[in-house]
Scaffold this active site. Structure first.
Site: not given
Ligand code: F0G
Length: 475
Positions: A85, A137-138, A228, A271, A395, A462
């Site tokens: 832990y 980014f979303t 990021d 990624k 997108r 989305f």
């Molecule tokens: N920042 C970027 C540029 C991303 O592309 C993503 C995730 C995140 C942050 C968030 O990270 O998914 O680990 O919580 N992108 C995915 C995509 C979901 O399909 O582009 P996460």
């Protein structure tokens, strides 16, 4: 082509190809569902590729996130998991590797990128402050807004034009940022949110010159820059390929130099790091670190695992070292370019220059007769699946969501359908099949109608929105 000299085997003379720096040791069977099965699956999914079952998908280009193939070394690393832990050995390995390759001294592990975004947004943003960024980014923007931040896009205008060939379409427009600072005052800027590469612009990179200029400007005002770093390895490769003076630098050195101009970073390891789950936050400032480390125990887990198993942290550490190897990232990006080249040969509209993690089809140009409120990119993703079982993702206006003030759709200039390529998963033949499927969908473009949204969730619509096809004569 007529001007190419061909050998007796039909090969271009003098041609030297790239190839992956690995070979395949284990395979996972996939199956192409028949036409009726695809039709049934798409209707059951409400014409949203996020709602398809993966078993119904043939070639899955929904995302490059968590879909990567791990190496035998990473799988071996899983067996070295220390599932204590507190104080897991794997955490200290991870901390050391991040310090070495990214250069930040203080590390907070999280379960994935948005866990890290949540912590940094809640810790650093004061309600009412502005958060300038090189496009949104979303998940990033949502966490910034949930923390009371006001998002402002300060990316260069070139990024909003899919045909503009600027080599660094991810750059911050320094003049836009300057005028925002002048307008609202430096105390009202939470930080600059910088992403490399820029996902929503099509995987476009930021140049070293731009981050240096940004650093200088922000130093003048005492404003922090947080990165990021999700696809920064790919960004570093583009700097090596495109920016003068970096041709002979390694991707690893470029990555570290770039990070040195920022005050900290958050990371979705799903990624660049060639794993299926994981993430982290890293900062230079010890006081900020103490606050983040205190927050992580509320939302993620203890500060030496942050939502990851010990074995996951080990796979990330090994993945970081593999990711930054020049030959790894070269093969990854060249595979994306291979798919893009096929499409460009057939004059299919895509975002140019080709980005790092996928090919983005310009759905606005693909379906000029479908208005944006009938979701051209969503339609294209649905049509591609129906044709061939290949899964991509919208997108465009659906991803962009609604303006929190007015409640109206936010209409982005880019209406794109993304084919994100998982790392080390598919072969060149899968790219051929995908390109040919798109060509077929393109051939039928004129007779294709859009969609209407019949269910819309409150956050990040989305992922879960549902659609129905617009019938002929009803539009
Ligand atoms: N920042 C970027 C540029 C991303 O592309 C993503 C995730 C995140 C942050 C968030 O990270 O998914 O680990 O919580 N992108 C995915 C995509 C979901 O399909 O582009 P996460």
């Amino acid at each position: 082509m007529a001007d190419k000299k061909l050998s007796t085997f039909g090969q271009e003379v003098g041609r030297r190809s790239w190839a992956e720096p690995w070979k395949i040791k284990m395979v996972e069977p996939i199956r192409l569902p028949n036409k009726e099965e695809r039709q049934r699956a798409m209707s059951a999914a409400g014409y949203n590729t996020f709602l398809l079952r993966s078993e119904d998908v043939y070639i899955d280009l929904l995302t490059d996130s968590g879909t990567n193939a791990m190496s035998d070394r990473q799988w071996a690393g899983l067996m070295m998991g220390d599932e204590a832990y507190a104080g897991s050995r794997n955490f200290y390995n991870l901390e050391r590797v991040i310090q070495e390759y990214y250069g930040y001294p203080y590390i907070v592990p999280t379960h994935q990128g948005r866990g890290a975004e949540h912590l940094i947004s809640q810790t650093v943003i004061k309600a009412g402050q502005y958060v300038p960024a090189n496009m949104y980014f979303t998940t990033t923007r949502l966490h910034q807004e949930l923390a009371g931040g006001i998002f402002v896009d300060v990316i260069v205008d070139n990024a909003h034009d899919p045909a503009d060939l600027h080599p660094f379409k991810g750059n911050v427009d320094i003049e836009k940022l300057k005028s925002l600072i002048k307008k609202v005052g430096q105390a009202n800027i939470a930080y600059v949110s910088l992403a490399g590469t820029v996902n929503m612009a099509g995987g476009q990179p930021v140049s070293m010159a731009n981050v240096k200029e940004l650093r200088t400007l922000c130093n003048g005002y005492g404003i922090k820059v947080f990165l990021d770093a999700t696809r920064m390895v790919e960004n570093a490769f583009f700097i090596k390929e495109r920016e003068k003076g970096y041709e002979n630098s390694s991707v690893a050195n470029i990555l570290k130099e770039f990070c040195s101009y920022t005050d900290g970073a958050w990371m979705s390891s799903k990624k660049d790091h060639l794993v299926n789950i994981g993430g982290w936050l890293a900062v230079n400032d010890q006081d900020l670190f103490d606050r983040l480390r205190n927050m992580v125990v509320v939302y993620e887990g203890l500060h030496t695992y942050g939502g990851m198993a010990g074995r996951d942290m080990e796979a990330v550490s090994i993945g970081i070292k593999e990711a930054v190897a020049d030959e790894n990232v070269r093969a990854r990006i060249k595979q994306v370019q291979y798919l893009a080249d096929l499409l460009m040969d057939w004059d299919i509209p895509i975002v140019k220059p080709v980005g790092g993690h996928g090919v983005f089809l310009d759905a606005g140009e693909f379906y000029p007769h479908i208005p944006q409120d009938q979701f051209p990119a969503q339609t294209l993703a649905a049509q591609l699946y129906l044709d061939s079982g290949v899964r991509g993702m919208e997108r465009g206006v659906v991803s962009s969501g609604r303006d929190p003030e007015t409640g109206k759709h936010r209409y982005p200039a880019l209406e794109l359908m993304r084919l994100a390529i998982p790392r080390r998963v598919y072969t060149q033949s899968h790219m051929d099949v995908t390109a040919e499927a798109i060509k077929e969908v393109y051939r039928h473009r004129d007779e294709t109608l859009g969609l209407k949204m019949v269910y819309e969730p409150k956050y990040m619509r989305f992922f879960q929105a549902r659609f129905e096809p617009i019938e002929k004569g009803a539009a």
